[in-house]
Write a protein that holds these residues in place. Structure first.
Motif: not given
Length: 182
Positions: A131-145, A147-159
């Protein structure tokens, strides 16, 4: 936790990511424009020009979006990741939602897909963060996460200007420390 730890975004990693994205966008354009030339290909699926054009369009859209995200991040003045007594404030990727509170986190798990490692942040109430997502696209990405991983939140060191193994150890240590404070 006594002090605030701030990890900046890595301009070098962002430039590399943008360069890679541009290469794949050009490859997508090339596939789209040359789709008819694949009819002699030994891989049957690639003999169909519509399939090749589809791959080209998907590549253009996906890598175009990642390139735009990287370009925007180049000019982002916010810190990539902040770790303090409140929790982890993430500004490192396209599905970041800001502060993830320590008392919401139930577990932190390391996952790897191909050569990319990332931390999955399991929380008590995933919907709170979607619900904190600022855009529909971000919320969609989080819902996809979700479904795949059981959590909408992930952190990587790529950036981030930080090594993944050090980041993993730092976050796990601070998570354990926060549990002892409560």
């Amino acid at each position: 936790m006594k002090e605030k730890i701030e990890i900046p975004l890595s301009k070098n990693k962002l430039f590399l990511g943008i360069g890679g994205s541009l290469l794949f966008v050009f490859l997508g354009i090339w596939l789209f424009l040359n789709a008819d030339n694949f009819q002699e290909h030994s891989f049957r699926l690639l003999r169909n020009p519509m399939v090749v054009k589809g791959f080209g369009i998907i590549g253009i859209l996906f890598f175009g979006a990642t390139g735009i995200f990287g370009f925007k991040k180049l000019f982002d003045k916010k810190v990539g990741l902040t770790i303090d007594s409140n929790g982890i404030t993430d500004n490192s990727n396209a599905s970041s939602v800001g502060l993830i509170e320590w008392n919401d986190i139930t577990e932190i798990v390391t996952q790897q897909v191909m050569s990319t490692k990332f931390l999955l942040i399991n929380v008590k109430n995933p919907e709170k963060y979607i619900e904190k997502a600022k855009s529909r696209m971000k919320a969609k990405l989080m819902r996809s996460n979700m479904k795949m991983y059981g959590t909408p939140l992930s952190i990587t060191s790529n950036t981030l200007k930080y090594d993944f193994e050090k980041l993993e150890k730092l976050i796990q240590t601070e998570f354990e420390r926060s549990k002892n404070v409560e």
